[in-house]
Design an enzyme around this catalytic site. Structure first.
Site, mmCIF file in Angstrom:
data_model
loop_
_atom_site.group_PDB
_atom_site.id
_atom_site.type_symbol
_atom_site.label_atom_id
_atom_site.label_comp_id
_atom_site.label_asym_id
_atom_site.label_seq_id
_atom_site.Cartn_x
_atom_site.Cartn_y
_atom_site.Cartn_z
ATOM 1 N N HIS A 208 0.877 -1.173 0.000
ATOM 2 C CA HIS A 208 0.000 0.000 0.000
ATOM 3 C C HIS A 208 0.920 1.230 0.000
ATOM 4 O O HIS A 208 2.020 1.170 0.551
ATOM 5 C CB HIS A 208 -0.829 -0.055 1.284
ATOM 6 N N ASP B 298 2.896 -4.391 8.099
ATOM 7 C CA ASP B 298 1.720 -3.544 7.907
ATOM 8 C C ASP B 298 0.512 -4.433 8.194
ATOM 9 O O ASP B 298 0.149 -5.298 7.388
ATOM 10 C CB ASP B 298 1.724 -3.019 6.464
ATOM 11 N N GLN C 86 -4.726 -4.936 7.236
ATOM 12 C CA GLN C 86 -5.751 -5.905 6.829
ATOM 13 C C GLN C 86 -5.708 -7.196 7.636
ATOM 14 O O GLN C 86 -6.455 -8.130 7.344
ATOM 15 C CB GLN C 86 -5.606 -6.242 5.331
ATOM 16 N N LYS D 126 -10.599 -0.243 10.643
ATOM 17 C CA LYS D 126 -10.836 -1.447 9.837
ATOM 18 C C LYS D 126 -11.244 -2.621 10.717
ATOM 19 O O LYS D 126 -11.394 -3.746 10.244
ATOM 20 C CB LYS D 126 -9.579 -1.794 9.034
ATOM 21 N N CYS E 9 -4.647 2.322 -3.696
ATOM 22 C CA CYS E 9 -3.382 2.834 -3.120
ATOM 23 C C CYS E 9 -2.234 1.860 -3.327
ATOM 24 O O CYS E 9 -1.339 1.744 -2.478
ATOM 25 C CB CYS E 9 -3.526 3.169 -1.643
#
Ligand code: PMP
Length: 406
Positions: free
Chosen positions: A122, A199, A202, A225, A363
């Site tokens: 991303h 990261d 998600q 999220k 992104c």
């Protein structure tokens, strides 16, 4: 434990509405999740009963706000398998990564060093490293993605040299759904002495995550999220690494003593939380964590995986529909292209039936270039979605095929 997911759905007031005369189907969860009533009420309750600034006050409300804020830090720590002194509240994944790049990065990266990322990052896990590379003279390299949408691990031996000081990569790709073998990648990075950042945008709300087991140095995620409001997230920084990091932003709360010429800084997470933080957001993030923990992340993962497998199976019925990303071992999202339909047009068409998809580059522009598409359409699921909603999406996509046929 058997969870009645239809009952769980009742916890989300926003889902029970019509859009353009059709029941809303919210399949844009990778962009942001919806919030359960429990979380919304906790936010209102905080402002109705406890609102005050944290840490500095000696009055009742400030004490309550401070206790709840620090209690939430403990919940985040427990949720990730970390120590509370290793959790920094941030605005979200993007801010967490920028904090690492500018604090740890500027102190540790120098000319000739390599920062390694992947082709599926991303922009949040790419642009901060580009900026750091420009500031320090370091080189940015990336692990390529295979045609199947997985990291090309054969290239890793060549790329993971002793020059690599930071290996930063996405746990679950927001554009492909790929679940990267994080533990293995981290072990390989450690073997050459690289520091690692995951990261977790998600993964945090979708699967069990234990930073000690993963053995990463940093893990960044966004609350919005995973059922919490926007504007709050957290960064895990391994204790000994955090202890050596210089401050990033200066201001109130992060100091012990200030003189005109210089200042002394606090130890631990407080050093990185300058100014009034998002107090309500942090407290309510703790409530969202309670909510997810009550469901169990392993149950959420299983339910989401079943929904995704069902979506993939049904989408295979649609002629001219290309699916991106791996067949197996993927997170709860499916990005695709429908022959003849631009993703923006397809997403607008779906919206007219109450179906919220996302069309765009998500992104991840370098990845789009690799896939040789300008953008894709993405359906992303969460535990409150149902197979019936997927059936309705399939009917809408079938209709779109005729609608957009040349
Ligand atoms: N990384 C990934 C994989 C993401 O999906 C996102 C959000 N789309 C981000 C980072 C950035 O998260 P945020 O905008 O909440 O900081």
């Amino acid at each position: 434990m058997t969870i009645d997911w239809t009952t769980i759905r009742q916890d989300f007031p926003i889902l029970h509405q019509e859009v353009h005369g059709h029941p809303l189907i919210y399949f844009d969860n990778a962009a942001t999740s919806q919030k359960p009533r429990h979380v919304i009420e906790a936010l209102v309750g905080y402002y109705e009963r406890d609102n005050a600034n944290v840490h500095r006050g000696l009055h009742e409300l400030s004490g309550r706000a401070t206790d709840a804020y620090e209690e939430s830090r403990r919940k985040v720590a427990q949720y990730l398998g970390a120590g509370e002194e290793e959790i920094i509240f941030t605005r979200g994944t993007t801010e967490g990564i920028n904090l690492v790049a500018q604090s740890w990065g500027r102190a540790n990266i120098k000319m000739g060093d390599v920062i390694l990322v992947t082709e599926m990052e991303h922009h949040s896990n790419l642009v901060p490293w580009q900026m750091l590379a420009l500031q320090t003279g370091a080189t940015l390299k990336h692990v390529p993605v295979t045609d199947e949408g997985e990291l090309d691990l054969d290239q890793l031996d060549t790329l993971l040299t002793e020059q690599v000081k930071m290996f930063a990569f996405v746990h679950v790709s927001n554009s492909l759904g790929t679940i990267n073998p994080a533990k293995e990648l981290i072990a390989r990075a450690k073997a050459v002495g690289a520091v690692t950042l995951l990261d977790g945008a998600q993964s945090a709300g979708h699967m069990p995550v234990n930073v000690r087991d993963l053995d990463c140095d940093f893990y960044a995620f966004s609350g919005h999220k995973m059922c919490a409001p926007t504007g709050i997230g957290a960064l895990y920084a391994r204790g000994p690494v955090l202890a050596e990091m210089p401050p990033w932003q200066g201001g109130g709360e992060m100091i012990t003593r200030v003189q005109f010429e210089s200042s002394f800084y606090k130890e631990g997470p407080a050093r990185f939380e300058a100014g009034t933080p998002d107090i309500s957001g942090a407290i309510v993030l703790g409530e969202a964590i309670d909510y997810l923990e009550a469901l169990g992340r392993e149950h959420i993962f299983q339910h989401d995986s079943e929904l995704t497998a069902y979506a993939l199976e049904r989408m295979a019925e649609i002629e001219g529909l290309r699916i991106f990303g791996p067949r197996l071992n993927r997170g709860s999202l499916v990005a695709f292209a429908l022959e003849g339909a631009h993703p923006h047009d397809l997403t607008t068409y779906a919206n007219s039936f109450g179906l919220a998809l996302r069309g765009g580059h998500h992104c991840t522009q370098p990845l789009m270039r690799k896939l040789k598409v300008p953008s894709t359409t993405r359906a992303s699921f969460y535990f409150y979605n149902t197979r019936e909603e997927i059936d309705r999406m399939i009917a809408i996509l079938q209709a779109a095929r005729t609608f957009f046929a040349p």
